[in-house]
Design a protein around this motif. Structure first.
Motif, PDB file in Angstrom:
ATOM      1  N   ALA A 147       0.866  -1.254  -0.278  1.00  0.00           N
ATOM      2  CA  ALA A 147      -0.148  -0.217  -0.042  1.00  0.00           C
ATOM      3  C   ALA A 147       0.601   1.895   0.031  1.00  0.00           C
ATOM      4  CB  ALA A 147      -1.270   0.218   1.261  1.00  0.00           C
ATOM      5  N   GLU A 148       1.617   0.834   0.568  1.00  0.00           N
ATOM      6  CA  GLU A 148       2.806   2.168   0.646  1.00  0.00           C
ATOM      7  C   GLU A 148       3.460   2.757  -0.265  1.00  0.00           C
ATOM      8  OE1 GLU A 148       5.419   2.228   4.223  1.00  0.00           O
ATOM      9  OE2 GLU A 148       3.905   1.705   5.447  1.00  0.00           O
ATOM     10  N   ALA A 149       4.141   1.764  -0.903  1.00  0.00           N
ATOM     11  CA  ALA A 149       4.478   1.758  -2.570  1.00  0.00           C
ATOM     12  C   ALA A 149       3.593   2.545  -3.707  1.00  0.00           C
ATOM     13  CB  ALA A 149       4.794   0.031  -2.944  1.00  0.00           C
ATOM     14  N   LEU A 150       2.268   2.418  -3.092  1.00  0.00           N
ATOM     15  CA  LEU A 150       1.804   2.891  -4.116  1.00  0.00           C
ATOM     16  C   LEU A 150       0.890   3.791  -3.590  1.00  0.00           C
ATOM     17  CD1 LEU A 150      -0.807  -0.405  -4.594  1.00  0.00           C
ATOM     18  CD2 LEU A 150       0.113   0.420  -6.209  1.00  0.00           C
ATOM     19  N   GLU A 151       1.240   4.951  -2.382  1.00  0.00           N
ATOM     20  CA  GLU A 151       0.567   6.396  -2.542  1.00  0.00           C
ATOM     21  C   GLU A 151       1.213   7.379  -2.823  1.00  0.00           C
ATOM     22  OE1 GLU A 151       2.190   7.227   1.930  1.00  0.00           O
ATOM     23  OE2 GLU A 151       0.352   5.370   2.448  1.00  0.00           O
TER      24      GLU A 151
END
Ligand SMILES: Cc1cc2nc3c(=O)[nH]c(=O)nc-3n(C[C@H](O)[C@H](O)[C@H](O)COP(=O)(O)O)c2cc1C
Length: 357
Positions: free
Chosen positions: A80-84
């Protein structure tokens, strides 16, 4: 109503009715499912290109739910963090970000298409799961595991966890992938679902898993976040017991009561014997029109390649969204070009205004 009439859905409004269709990029070169610069540039440029909604590719809710080792995933907080940065950039361009939550079911563990698409064996491969042990047909198919009730519970949980993470990552719209012969479609279709438990048998049994996923996701995410569901309106297997347009209309009416906001109407993918019709301009739009009889908003996809064609679909009430796939691979600026051609206000980034004067 026309292509540039905003599309309001729960708490979000798309500036126009062009949606970038989900398209696998098979670009997680480290095979870890983490978004890369490719995803930022690819999705970001379609947002700068004027689309109303930019949908990610099929994003796996578990590692076993990947089609290929290079698929995008959202099975951990790190994913999820990589998609932020992707959602932040899309928002900065005035578009809504969508994520397609997916599980590949028995079509998992294959080489990406550019590497041939055959099953991956050995260390880098894994055992696909499906409604039964029947594998995806292939000369040398991969052994496939039938999901038992604990396995089904894990799948439901994985969709819910992924949905919650997606909202935290900033996605405005969630799309549940129940099309193209992947896991949720495999449960819907009598071609692949021959179970005799509560998740098989008649229409209600076969629809039970998708309905549970939708209900559980709806309960776990904010009221204001829309849920789309992509379905295959037909299995294109008229010669045998299969999923039909009539089944799709019935399913859509049910999903409407469960809080789904739009059906993204595609077709096919359940079996290699499918009889694909002529895939010319707007070849799946009639399915969207039929599914729209459920009174749920629908997205039409397939062969929409021109501004005038996309506008016609909306103007004549055939669908609520014009979902554009391959034309967006050829031209990230499809929506800006459409605005110019249709004489509408174009959401041109200030950096690019001189190109559109
Ligand atoms: C490269 C590529 C990747 C695709 N990946 C997905 C996907 O991840 N999820 C999905 O639902 N459909 C996928 N599709 C299907 C497209 O979203 C779309 O439904 C199809 O290409 C027909 O629309 P078009 O004629 O506008 O391309 C893919 C299509 C292409 C060409």
């Amino acid at each position: 109503m026309h292509l540039f009439t905003p599309f309001e859905c729960r708490d979000v409004t798309a500036r126009n009715r062009v949606m970038v269709s989900p398209m696998c990029q098979y670009s997680c070169e480290n095979e870890d499912g983490l978004a890369t610069d490719w995803h930022l540039v690819h999705l970001g440029s379609r947002a700068s290109g004027g689309a109303g909604i930019v949908m990610t590719e099929a994003t796996a809710v578990t590692p076993r739910g990947r089609i290929s080792p290079q698929d995008l995933g959202i099975w951990s907080d790190a994913h999820a963090e990589a998609l932020e940065p992707v959602t932040e950039f899309i928002a900065s361009q005035g578009a809504l970000s969508g994520i397609q939550l997916a599980h590949a079911g028995r079509k998992a563990s294959t080489f990406r298409p550019s590497a041939g698409g055959d099953p991956v064996r050995g260390e880098s491969g894994w055992t696909p799961v499906g409604p039964t042990e029947e594998p995806w047909p292939h000369d040398e198919p991969l052994a496939t595991e039938r999901l038992d009730s604990a396995g089904i519970d894990r799948v439901k949980r994985a969709f819910v966890d992924a949905a919650v993470r997606a909202v935290e990552a900033g996605f405005d719209v969630l799309e549940i992938h129940a099309a193209h012969g992947y896991l949720l479609h495999e449960f819907l279709s009598p071609v692949t679902n021959t179970r005799d438990d509560e998740y098989g048998g008649d229409f209600d049994g076969r629809a039970r898993l998708l309905e549970a996923v939708v209900s559980d996701v709806r309960a776990a995410i904010p009221e204001g976040t829309p849920i789309f569901v992509r379905i295959s309106a037909t299995d294109w297997l008229a010669d045998r017991r299969s999923w039909t347009v009539e089944s799709s209309v019935r399913l859509a009416a049910k999903l409407r009561t469960l809080g789904v906001d739009l059906i993204d109407v595609s077709a096919g993918g359940i079996h290699p014997d499918q009889q694909v019709p002529d895939t010319g301009a707007h070849y799946q739009v009639p399915y969207a029109e039929r599914v729209g009889e459920s009174e749920l908003p629908v997205g039409a996809v397939g062969g929409i390649t021109t501004p005038e064609g996309a506008d016609e679909v909306i103007r004549n009430g055939r669908a609520d969204l014009a979902v554009v796939g391959r034309e967006h691979l050829r031209d990230p600026y499809f929506a800006l070009r459409a605005a110019e051609a249709l004489d509408r206000d174009a959401p041109v980034p200030r950096q690019y205004t001189r190109g559109f004067q």
